[in-house]
Design a protein around this motif. Structure first.
Motif, mmCIF file in Angstrom:
data_model
loop_
_atom_site.group_PDB
_atom_site.id
_atom_site.type_symbol
_atom_site.label_atom_id
_atom_site.label_comp_id
_atom_site.label_asym_id
_atom_site.label_seq_id
_atom_site.Cartn_x
_atom_site.Cartn_y
_atom_site.Cartn_z
ATOM 1 N N VAL A 132 -17.323 -0.620 -1.364
ATOM 2 C CA VAL A 132 -16.128 -1.463 -1.428
ATOM 3 C C VAL A 132 -15.092 -0.916 -0.457
ATOM 4 N N GLU A 133 -14.536 -1.782 0.359
ATOM 5 C CA GLU A 133 -13.430 -1.419 1.246
ATOM 6 C C GLU A 133 -12.182 -2.145 0.762
ATOM 7 N N PHE A 134 -11.065 -1.405 0.677
ATOM 8 C CA PHE A 134 -9.845 -2.006 0.138
ATOM 9 C C PHE A 134 -8.611 -1.305 0.697
ATOM 10 N N ILE A 135 -7.457 -1.925 0.460
ATOM 11 C CA ILE A 135 -6.167 -1.343 0.812
ATOM 12 C C ILE A 135 -5.507 -0.867 -0.474
ATOM 13 N N HIS A 153 -14.385 -3.182 -11.841
ATOM 14 C CA HIS A 153 -13.287 -3.877 -12.532
ATOM 15 C C HIS A 153 -12.165 -2.907 -12.895
ATOM 16 N N ASN A 154 -12.534 -1.775 -13.468
ATOM 17 C CA ASN A 154 -11.532 -0.820 -13.936
ATOM 18 C C ASN A 154 -10.748 -0.193 -12.787
ATOM 19 N N TYR A 155 -11.438 0.085 -11.690
ATOM 20 C CA TYR A 155 -10.790 0.805 -10.589
ATOM 21 C C TYR A 155 -10.144 -0.132 -9.576
ATOM 22 N N CYS A 156 -10.888 -1.116 -9.101
ATOM 23 C CA CYS A 156 -10.388 -1.965 -8.011
ATOM 24 C C CYS A 156 -9.561 -3.147 -8.501
ATOM 25 N N THR A 162 -6.028 -4.369 -2.674
ATOM 26 C CA THR A 162 -6.364 -5.531 -1.855
ATOM 27 C C THR A 162 -7.776 -5.367 -1.299
ATOM 28 N N LEU A 163 -8.708 -6.117 -1.859
ATOM 29 C CA LEU A 163 -10.106 -5.993 -1.456
ATOM 30 C C LEU A 163 -10.335 -6.627 -0.088
ATOM 31 N N GLU A 164 -11.183 -5.989 0.725
ATOM 32 C CA GLU A 164 -11.462 -6.499 2.067
ATOM 33 C C GLU A 164 -12.948 -6.723 2.328
#
Length: 207
Positions: A132-135, A153-156, A162-164
């Protein structure tokens, strides 16, 4: 195969494209090469786009044009405003969107992925989340690997990062999705792709 998520403002108008005549003969303009009604709600359309390879040298310039035919798979759904179009090249998407709009009078929109849509798709494709890549909350780009659905779900999702980009392993197949609405599946089997597209669109339509 790479797909782009598109959306229409009128699914009934959009389905008019499935009533257009098909043509197996090469043409100068975009045309429909094949239409296949897969079931009562799903239609597979293959668009034909005539194009050319331009071959030349740096100093001599273009000196040879080689025509070729590009075919683009598209999956429409009678009861959904979402549909999937094979992504090969950016200009093909623009030209096909304009072609469909002209034929049906339905507006076509590209769908950008937000956290809600990412969550819908991940939840509908139960498997192992490879990456998973996110901001994060500080605006920094982060990459996290090897996540279960619950940890995702719990973390992101709960932290509202902001998921990318997400890479999944589902039924021993890699599936990726990014913020620009592009979904890729590492499989060319027709039955698998049909099931895959149905799952994706059903997830997008879910509450």
């Amino acid at each position: 195969m790479n797909f782009l998520i598109l959306k229409t403002n009128d699914s009934k108008k959009l389905m008019k494209i499935a009533k257009e005549k098909t043509s197996f003969l090469p043409k100068q303009d975009i045309n429909i090469f094949h239409i296949n009604k897969i079931n009562n709600s799903m239609i597979h359309i293959v668009f034909h786009i005539p194009d050319e390879y331009h071959i030349g040298t740096k100093r001599g310039g273009s000196y040879l044009n080689v025509p070729f035919s590009q075919y683009v798979n598209t999956f429409l759904f009678k009861n959904s405003s979402y549909f999937l179009m094979e992504y090969i090249e950016e200009n093909y998407i623009k030209e096909l969107s304009n072609y469909i709009k002209k034929k049906t009078n339905a507006d076509i929109f590209r769908v950008a992925m937000d956290n809600n849509l990412f969550n819908k798709l991940v939840s509908s494709l139960p498997g192992f989340i490879k990456q998973v890549e996110f901001i994060d909350e500080n605006g920094d780009e982060q990459i996290i690997e090897s996540l279960t659905i619950d940890k995702f779900h719990n973390y992101c999702i709960d932290n509202k990062y902001t998921l990318e980009y997400i890479l999944l392993n589902v039924d021993q197949q890699f599936i990726s999705m990014d913020k620009n609405g592009k979904i890729s599946v590492d499989n060319s089997d027709e039955k698998y792709l049909i099931k895959f597209t149905e799952v994706i669109v059903n997830a997008l339509d879910s509450n």
